[in-house]
Design an enzyme around this catalytic site. Structure first.
Site, PDB file in Angstrom:
ATOM      1  N   SER A 143       0.648  -1.284  -0.006  1.00 43.17           N
ATOM      2  CA  SER A 143      -0.305  -0.094   0.124  1.00 43.17           C
ATOM      3  C   SER A 143       1.115   1.288   0.124  1.00 43.17           C
ATOM      4  O   SER A 143       2.178   0.917   0.603  1.00 43.17           O
ATOM      5  CB  SER A 143      -0.968  -0.162   0.886  1.00 43.17           C
ATOM      6  OG  SER A 143      -1.718   1.485   1.128  1.00 43.17           O
ATOM      7  N   TYR A 156      -2.758   0.686  10.732  1.00 43.69           N
ATOM      8  CA  TYR A 156      -3.156  -0.054   9.320  1.00 43.69           C
ATOM      9  C   TYR A 156      -1.745   0.673   8.908  1.00 43.69           C
ATOM     10  O   TYR A 156      -1.504  -0.306   7.996  1.00 43.69           O
ATOM     11  CB  TYR A 156      -3.962   0.760   8.847  1.00 43.69           C
ATOM     12  CG  TYR A 156      -3.929   0.372   7.118  1.00 43.69           C
ATOM     13  CD1 TYR A 156      -4.605  -0.910   7.146  1.00 43.69           C
ATOM     14  CD2 TYR A 156      -4.087   1.389   6.058  1.00 43.69           C
ATOM     15  CE1 TYR A 156      -4.814  -1.457   5.014  1.00 43.69           C
ATOM     16  CE2 TYR A 156      -4.045   0.694   4.628  1.00 43.69           C
ATOM     17  CZ  TYR A 156      -4.516  -0.817   4.783  1.00 43.69           C
ATOM     18  OH  TYR A 156      -4.470  -0.915   2.605  1.00 43.69           O
TER      19      TYR A 156
END
Length: 244
Positions: A143, A156
């Protein structure tokens, strides 16, 4: 690049929707037999039927929760029972919960770390010996949040930094064994991935951010390299750095 993936097999986690489902379809379009791993078995069965009808390949439905190490190991064994080999493994399953650290519940923290971190490790551990046998490819879906500071959800982000660091270190460990390890880093992807109860499908219009099929194309690109040297591919929406 290889002409196609005929005669090869792939295992994809998080395959019931979004990037995982698009990746299963994309690899099947290149001729790979595909094992589908996720928790929602009915979704997997429907996808398997579509993939077989559209591409004429074999599929294996291997339902499992990536947080369960025994279930992941069993899913890898069922993949081997079905296809006899694993050439490509895609570590895709991941979730986001909560936002700021001060208000985050322990349950949300555990859900993210158990899924994004432990799940990645359990799949890699179970499948790597078989990728050594085939000199295959291990692809992690990372990501943008695993590359730059993420003020919205530091936990996260930390899980994705872990995935990225783990992937590159695994690459260093198994490169001499003929295994290619790649990381694909998207920014927002228009899928069922949810933040604060709203999915990215709901938040973004088509064309506004990355589509699952674009990430699947990048994964297929990495998987189809002959003697791959693909370490990392970034897929950022064009305006991502605007006002950065």
């Amino acid at each position: 690049m290889l002409e196609d993936l005929s005669g090869r097999s792939a295992l994809v986690t998080g395959a019931s929707s979004g990037i995982g489902a698009a990746t299963a379809r994309r690899l099947a379009a290149e001729g790979a037999d595909v094992a589908l791993l996720a928790r929602r078995e009915a979704r997997l069965e429907s996808l398997a039927a579509d993939v077989e009808a559209e591409h004429g390949v074999e599929t294996a439905v291997v339902p499992a929760d990536v947080r369960d190490e025994d279930a992941v190991a069993a899913a890898v064994e069922r993949t081997l029972d079905s296809f006899g080999r694993v050439d490509v493994a895609v570590v895709n399953a991941g979730v986001a919960r909560g936002s700021d650290v001060a208000s985050m519940s322990t349950d949300d923290y555990r859900t993210m770390t158990d899924t994004n971190v432990d799940g990645s490790f359990f799949l890699a551990r179970a499948v790597l010996p078989h990728l050594v046998e085939t000199e295959g490819t291990l692809v992690f879906v990372g990501s943008f949040a695993g590359q730059y500071p993420r003020p919205f959800n530091p936990v996260y982000a930390a899980t994705k930094w872990w995935v990225r660091g783990f992937a590159h270190s695994v690459a260093a460990q198994v490169g001499d064994d003929g295994v290619a390890v790649s990381v694909v880093n998207p920014t927002e992807v228009r899928s069922e991935f949810a933040v604060e109860g709203e999915t990215f499908e709901e938040r973004f219009d088509p064309g506004e951010v990355t589509e699952p099929e674009e990430v699947a194309d990048a994964i297929a690109f990495a998987a189809m390299q002959d003697n791959s040297a693909v370490q990392e591919l970034d897929l950022y929406r064009r305006d991502k750095f605007g006002g950065w």
